[in-house]
Enzyme design. Structure first.
Site, PDB file in Angstrom:
ATOM      1  N   GLU A 442       0.821  -1.213   0.000  1.00 22.42           N
ATOM      2  CA  GLU A 442       0.000   0.000   0.000  1.00 22.42           C
ATOM      3  C   GLU A 442       0.856   1.265   0.000  1.00 22.42           C
ATOM      4  O   GLU A 442       0.330   2.369   0.022  1.00 22.42           O
ATOM      5  CB  GLU A 442      -0.966   0.002   1.181  1.00 22.42           C
ATOM      6  CG  GLU A 442      -0.313  -0.219   2.525  1.00 22.42           C
ATOM      7  CD  GLU A 442      -1.326  -0.322   3.680  1.00 22.42           C
ATOM      8  OE1 GLU A 442      -2.491   0.069   3.504  1.00 22.42           O
ATOM      9  OE2 GLU A 442      -0.908  -0.773   4.762  1.00 22.42           O
ATOM     10  N   ASP A 466      -4.743   3.098   0.309  1.00 19.21           N
ATOM     11  CA  ASP A 466      -3.534   3.878   0.590  1.00 19.21           C
ATOM     12  C   ASP A 466      -2.637   3.980  -0.635  1.00 19.21           C
ATOM     13  O   ASP A 466      -2.047   5.025  -0.883  1.00 19.21           O
ATOM     14  CB  ASP A 466      -2.760   3.249   1.757  1.00 19.21           C
ATOM     15  CG  ASP A 466      -3.341   3.686   3.095  1.00 19.21           C
ATOM     16  OD1 ASP A 466      -3.544   4.893   3.272  1.00 19.21           O
ATOM     17  OD2 ASP A 466      -3.604   2.820   3.941  1.00 19.21           O
TER      18      ASP A 466
HETATM   19  C1  PEP Z   1      -6.010  -0.043   1.956  1.00 14.51           C
HETATM   20  O1  PEP Z   1      -5.163   0.804   2.236  1.00 14.51           O
HETATM   21  O2  PEP Z   1      -6.383  -0.291   0.797  1.00 14.51           O
HETATM   22  C2  PEP Z   1      -6.681  -0.811   3.019  1.00 14.51           C
HETATM   23  C3  PEP Z   1      -7.526  -1.772   2.742  1.00 14.51           C
HETATM   24  O3  PEP Z   1      -6.429  -0.471   4.273  1.00 14.51           O
HETATM   25  P1  PEP Z   1      -7.123   0.728   5.058  1.00 14.51           P
HETATM   26  O4  PEP Z   1      -8.243   1.261   4.220  1.00 14.51           O
HETATM   27  O5  PEP Z   1      -7.599   0.159   6.346  1.00 14.51           O
HETATM   28  O6  PEP Z   1      -5.983   1.684   5.221  1.00 14.51           O
HETATM   29 MG    MG Z   2      -4.281   0.902   4.176  1.00 15.38          MG
END
Ligand code: PEP
Ligand code: MG
Length: 589
Positions: A442, A466
């Site tokens: 990410e 992210d």
């Molecule tokens: C992401 O970053 O795609 C993810 C699933 O994590 P979060 O949205 O919890 O940061």
């Molecule tokens: Mg994330």
């Protein structure tokens, strides 16, 4: 009747009386039932009485230490306390507008400020500070016992809708959503955690409205239409007739139990694995109902938002164990705590790990110490979580996933901590089995070193929420730039392909758990790009299975090949629309 347009982040339409939350100022405005007026007046009076005792006490202490001259400064505040324009005026507003004491007091303060700002005399102008001090004290006294926004939200009448400047996930997680039917916020974007939460709770929501909390008065009737990206203030009879029809079931288009349970596949029988993203252990039944194969992302940091923050090893172990048992034979992928410094520091007074989210406004950089990086600075806390996970892994199929990894060094250190935690558990005579370890891809640095990371992990999960924000340099929680948050940007599509290839070369599984996967049109493109595993909010699984069953993987592959050659988001989107022959459900996910 007035319409405000925003970003619908959770579908469905509801109507209710507005409760206004100004989370930045910690003020909640709501209308009270006629029978509660005396109660609110009594709270104001109690707050004034407490303020008098406090001021007398302060004046006596200052007089003892600094002499009577300084102490006299507090006489002014004591006099103001009896000013008919202060508490009696707030009383009058409570009676006339039927609003809560905090909001009446805030309005009185605003009136005072307007008057002081008009006067030319600098001495008098400075008295505004005294009033602010005194009103702050009165509000603080009102808060004692009951009135944090969270407690107040429990007090609201049935059939309300929440209108807030912003709504943090920790507060959203504690709202009684059987009473509060939906919400709308000035700030926010589709991938902010509160939006994700709304979808998982199936609460209609519209965000990014800029000034809804200023324009709407407490008690006004408001329609929240998450499917149409809008809210309607003071709806007319025609709108009310439309929205009071029973809502379409947004849970799943697959009515039949057998259909829901059937594994996802394309029309040409290419199997697609669909797991669920969940935030709370209580979401497990929803994931099972939706026909998820397993849990692809459990955001364990939500454990920290509970009022009593489940942070002890045994407590965590019980939670993880009940999840793996409840989801068996499907796997449960637990992401270790993904919080940042500010979130961890908050409310740390009596919890060993702290916890809770804090408003975006007050937060420092989200690119700093967060996720695995933060866990590595707190090995005691990290190992507590790891021990609980390792112990729970004996009861079913559990995978450990690290968030916010930006390099191999961190991964190696994290794996060393897993080994240490395993040795600690083994010393107690409970040698844990080997648990698959994965990383979230990410951060662009992780994507660019995916080939190196792939040598040292058992699986990848692409976190596009992210990844998109860091690749495109767009803060996903900032509504001012959220329009630039483009999952269809050619850079994003290329980076996804790069990670998929790195995983394929090392023969490790790769899934994608960002919100992108919940949009059926984008999902088909991701399948065309070669991905076969996804994790999404349970409410999206039914639609995803349905859509996938109608498309052929070879067509999707051909479409993806064409799309990868296109230079702009618009062209990509047009090609996708043309190929699917219908509108994209939501471009700005
Ligand atoms: C992401 O970053 O795609 C993810 C699933 O994590 P979060 O949205 O919890 O940061
Ligand atoms: Mg994330």
């Amino acid at each position: 009747m007035q319409r405000l347009t925003g970003i619908g982040v959770s579908p469905g339409t509801v109507v209710g009386r507005a409760v206004i939350l100004i989370q930045r100022a910690q003020v909640l405005r709501y209308r009270i039932a006629p029978g509660r007026i005396e109660h609110e007046l009594a709270r104001l009076e109690q707050s004034r009485a407490t303020a008098r005792d406090q001021l007398l006490d302060i004046r006596a202490r200052v007089a003892r230490r600094r002499g009577p001259e300084l102490a006299a400064l507090f006489d002014a505040q004591l006099l103001m306390l009896d000013d008919p324009l202060l508490v009696p005026r707030a009383d009058a507003l409570v009676r006339r507008q039927r609003v809560n004491a905090e909001w009446a007091l805030q309005q009185v303060f605003d009136e005072f400020c307007a008057v002081f700002d008009e006067v030319a005399d600098p001495y008098l102008r400075e008295r505004k500070g005294d009033v602010a001090d005194l009103v702050g004290r009165l509000k603080m006294n009102l808060r004692q016992g009951l009135a944090t926004p969270r407690d107040l939200l429990r007090e609201v009448d049935e059939a309300s809708v929440l209108i807030a400047d912003e709504l943090t996930p920790s507060l959203a997680a504690q709202v009684d959503w059987t009473k509060v039917r939906g919400f709308a916020t000035d700030a926010g974007s589709r991938t902010y955690h509160t939006a994700i939460l709304a979808r998982s709770l199936e609460v209609p929501a519209v965000v990014g409205l800029h000034e809804a909390s200023r324009l709407i008065q407490p008690g006004q009737l408001v329609v929240i239409d998450g499917s149409a990206n809008e809210i309607i203030i003071d709806p007319d009879d025609a709108v009310l007739a439309r929205v009071s029809k029973p809502a379409r079931d947004i849970r799943s288009p697959l009515e039949d139990e057998a259909d829901r349970r059937r594994p996802a596949a394309t029309a040409d029988h290419v199997p697609i694995c669909i797991d669920a993203n969940i935030e709370f252990p209580d979401d497990l039944p929803a994931a099972r109902y939706a026909g998820a194969n397993g849990i692809g992302l459990y955001r364990s940091e939500f454990l920290l938002t509970a009022a009593d923050g489940a942070t002890e090893e045994d407590e965590q172990y019980e939670i993880y164990r009940s999840m793996v048992e409840g989801m068996a034979p499907g796997p449960v992928t637990v992401r270790t705590f993904d919080v940042d410094e500010d979130q961890l520091a908050l409310q740390s007074a009596d919890s060993p790990i702290g916890g809770g989210w804090i408003a975006n406004e007050e937060r420092g950089s989200r690119q700093g110490l967060r996720g695995l990086r933060l866990s590595l600075t707190r090995p005691d806390l990290f190992r507590t979580q790891l021990r609980a996970l390792l112990r729970a892994s004996r009861h079913g199929s559990l995978r450990i996933m690290f968030p916010f990894v930006s390099g191999v060094e961190q991964l190696r250190e994290a794996k060393r901590q897993v080994d240490l935690a395993a040795a600690e558990v083994a010393r107690r005579g409970e040698a844990p089995p080997r648990v698959p370890i994965g990383v979230m891809i990410e951060i662009p640095a992780a994507a660019y070193t995916a080939d190196l990371l792939a040598r040292e992990v058992d699986f990848f999960t692409i976190g596009t929420n992210d990844l998109i924000q860091y690749c495109l340099a767009v803060d996903r929680a900032d509504e001012r730039v959220s329009r630039l948050y483009e999952p269809l940007h050619p850079a994003i599509l290329r980076v996804i392909v790069m990670v998929r290839r790195a995983a394929a070369r090392r023969h490790i599984p790769v899934s994608l758990c960002g919100e992108m996967a919940s949009d059926p049109a984008l999902l088909t493109l991701l399948v065309g790009l070669g991905l076969r595993e996804f994790s999404m909010t349970p409410g999206a699984i039914g639609v995803a299975k349905q859509v996938l069953s109608e498309v052929r993987s070879d067509d999707l592959r051909a479409m993806a090949r064409r799309i990868l050659r296109l230079p702009t988001v618009d062209e990509v989107e047009r090609e996708l629309l043309a190929a699917l022959g219908r509108p994209v459900v939501a471009r700005h996910v």
